[in-house]
Design a protein around this motif. Structure first.
Motif, PDB file in Angstrom:
ATOM      1  N   TRP A   1      -5.022   5.625   0.831  1.00  0.00           N
ATOM      2  CA  TRP A   1      -4.017   4.639   0.474  1.00  0.00           C
ATOM      3  C   TRP A   1      -4.535   3.755  -0.645  1.00  0.00           C
ATOM      4  O   TRP A   1      -5.731   3.485  -0.738  1.00  0.00           O
ATOM      5  N   ILE A   2      -3.609   3.306  -1.497  1.00  0.00           N
ATOM      6  CA  ILE A   2      -3.940   2.345  -2.541  1.00  0.00           C
ATOM      7  C   ILE A   2      -2.985   1.162  -2.438  1.00  0.00           C
ATOM      8  O   ILE A   2      -1.768   1.340  -2.326  1.00  0.00           O
TER       9      ILE A   2
ATOM     10  N   PRO B   1      -8.366   0.415  -3.468  1.00  0.00           N
ATOM     11  CA  PRO B   1      -8.242   1.329  -2.327  1.00  0.00           C
ATOM     12  C   PRO B   1      -8.173   0.535  -1.033  1.00  0.00           C
ATOM     13  O   PRO B   1      -8.741  -0.558  -0.925  1.00  0.00           O
ATOM     14  N   VAL B   2      -7.461   1.033  -0.038  1.00  0.00           N
ATOM     15  CA  VAL B   2      -7.470   0.421   1.284  1.00  0.00           C
ATOM     16  C   VAL B   2      -8.747   0.891   1.966  1.00  0.00           C
ATOM     17  O   VAL B   2      -8.860   2.044   2.384  1.00  0.00           O
ATOM     18  N   ALA B   3      -9.727   0.002   2.042  1.00  0.00           N
ATOM     19  CA  ALA B   3     -11.075   0.352   2.478  1.00  0.00           C
ATOM     20  C   ALA B   3     -11.266   0.097   3.961  1.00  0.00           C
ATOM     21  O   ALA B   3     -10.744  -0.879   4.505  1.00  0.00           O
ATOM     22  N   ASN B   4     -12.021   0.977   4.617  1.00  0.00           N
ATOM     23  CA  ASN B   4     -12.481   0.668   5.968  1.00  0.00           C
ATOM     24  C   ASN B   4     -13.843  -0.018   5.867  1.00  0.00           C
ATOM     25  O   ASN B   4     -14.389  -0.202   4.773  1.00  0.00           O
TER      26      ASN B   4
ATOM     27  N   ALA C   1       0.834  -1.198   0.000  1.00  0.00           N
ATOM     28  CA  ALA C   1       0.000   0.000   0.000  1.00  0.00           C
ATOM     29  C   ALA C   1       0.869   1.249   0.000  1.00  0.00           C
ATOM     30  O   ALA C   1       1.862   1.330   0.737  1.00  0.00           O
ATOM     31  N   TYR C   2       0.485   2.217  -0.842  1.00  0.00           N
ATOM     32  CA  TYR C   2       1.184   3.505  -0.900  1.00  0.00           C
ATOM     33  C   TYR C   2       0.191   4.623  -0.597  1.00  0.00           C
ATOM     34  O   TYR C   2      -0.988   4.546  -0.962  1.00  0.00           O
TER      35      TYR C   2
END
Length: 399
Positions: free
Chosen positions: A243-244, A314-317, A236-237
């Motif tokens: 963040w992706i 995407p870094v998802a919640n 993740a960046y």
């Protein structure tokens, strides 16, 4: 759709999470799961927060579709009733420390002559015959002792666990698989089996690739945050607003990734030329990639990467997850009304992708403590009658 285990009776002596996950999955497939609880109830009833009107959401989520019988196994009457239930059962699942069921006189070797076709699944922290068999263990403890915690988190940071109880869940799933295998064996031979399922072994099964890598080079792996220890960029960046997660380690994707970020001069840099080089120089790569990624928002980057066939997300919640079209299309949730607690929403029973089972409904809420005691105990056969019947069935299967 009729459950694949309809007609099967399971007597469930398990508590908290690993065993209840197994029996929940058996119940979801149509088995009649009779949950045995002490007068104080399953310890899982005390897990929280969160609480919903004073009831544990975790308990309710893992004990749907079951019936509860309250038995005091410290009394002769409780042991006698438990024995009668076992003699009538197809499957027993228990999660006491090794030796407890033997002390109660309810262990496999004792009950097998009374019910030779019985499948008896013992779930424990370390296994029935381990040097650590007598030690207690819960998910976080087994994450620690199995090495899983040592590879989570970031380099130089404190030990970190997977927040979801992955060892409990994995153990429950593997126990379910073991029970299914034992049922196939019984269908072929007429014989029951004793299954020894441990949380420790489940944790090792989760780490197949990591341990195979360790066995190859004997290098103790270190945590690397979101990065995969075997490829890069595969982590993740940060973007301008989030963040992706990027997986661009194949040569064509690495080339496209460098072009899109304006990092062409680094594509053939000796430090980053191959995925192996990039893994070895992961921190240096991140120092170069992160500033470039932060020039745009997550929403701006995603279509750009996807157009170049770069695997990303995407870094998802959890808010993001349940609002996503993929989650909505999959119909992944169901709900039931729990007495005194209200509506409980949960991830629907796993159906292996069978479309006809999506959103099938009909899920029963978790039982109240002892809710079905009278109903079930009043219908028990006598031990002697069941012993005669089981012996006759066993003899017929041998002929």
């Amino acid at each position: 759709m009729k459950g694949t285990l309809a007609g099967m009776r399971v007597v469930d002596f398990s508590q908290v999470a690993a065993g209840p996950t197994c029996t929940m999955m058996l119940a979801d497939r149509g088995a009649d799961v009779i949950k045995i609880e002490a007068p104080t109830g399953d310890l899982g009833r005390q897990l929280g927060p969160p609480w919903q009107n004073g009831q544990s959401v975790i308990y309710m989520a893992l004990n749907r579709n079951k019936r509860s019988v309250m038995l005091d196994l410290k009394t002769d009457a409780g042991i006698q009733a438990a024995m009668q239930l076992i003699v009538d059962a197809d499957i027993v699942v228990e999660s006491f420390r090794p030796g407890v069921m033997q002390r109660l006189g309810l262990d496999y070797e004792t009950v097998r002559p009374l019910n030779p076709k019985l499948i008896y699944c013992s779930i424990s922290a370390y296994g029935q015959h381990s040097p650590d068999a007598g030690k207690p263990g819960v998910d976080g403890i087994v994450q620690a002792v199995s090495g899983l915690m040592s590879v989570c988190g970031v380099a130089g940071g404190e030990p970190s666990k997977v927040q979801a109880p992955v060892i409990d869940m994995t153990t429950g799933i593997l126990a379910t698989l073991a029970v299914h295998d034992a049922l196939l064996h019984r269908n072929a031979t007429g014989e029951g089996q004793w299954l020894d399922v441990s949380m420790y072994e489940s944790a090792l099964q989760l780490q197949q690739t990591s341990l195979a890598s360790y066995f190859s080079d004997r290098e103790v792996p270190q945590p690397c945050g979101s990065g995969a220890p075997y490829s890069a960029p595969n982590e993740a960046y940060p973007t301008q607003d989030g963040w992706i997660m990027i997986a661009a380690y194949h040569p064509k994707r690495w080339h496209a990734f460098c072009q899109l970020l304006g990092l062409q001069e680094f594509e053939n840099d000796a430090r980053f030329h191959t995925s192996n080089n990039r893994v070895q120089n992961r921190l240096e790569l991140a120092e170069i990639v992160a500033p470039a990624m932060q020039r745009k928002t997550t929403k701006e980057w995603l279509p750009i990467f996807e157009a170049s066939d770069i695997i990303c997300a995407p870094v998802a919640n959890y808010d993001d997850v349940v609002a996503s079209p993929t989650f909505a299309e999959g119909q992944y949730t169901e709900s039931f009304i729990q007495k005194d607690a209200g509506r409980i929403e949960f991830i629907r029973p796993y159906s292996a992708g069978v479309v006809a089972q999506r959103g099938g409904g009909g899920v029963r809420p978790a039982p109240a403590l002892g809710e079905h005691t009278e109903e079930i105990l009043s219908g028990l056969s006598t031990l002697e009658a069941q012993r005669v019947q089981n012996n006759e069935d066993h003899e017929r299967n041998r002929l």
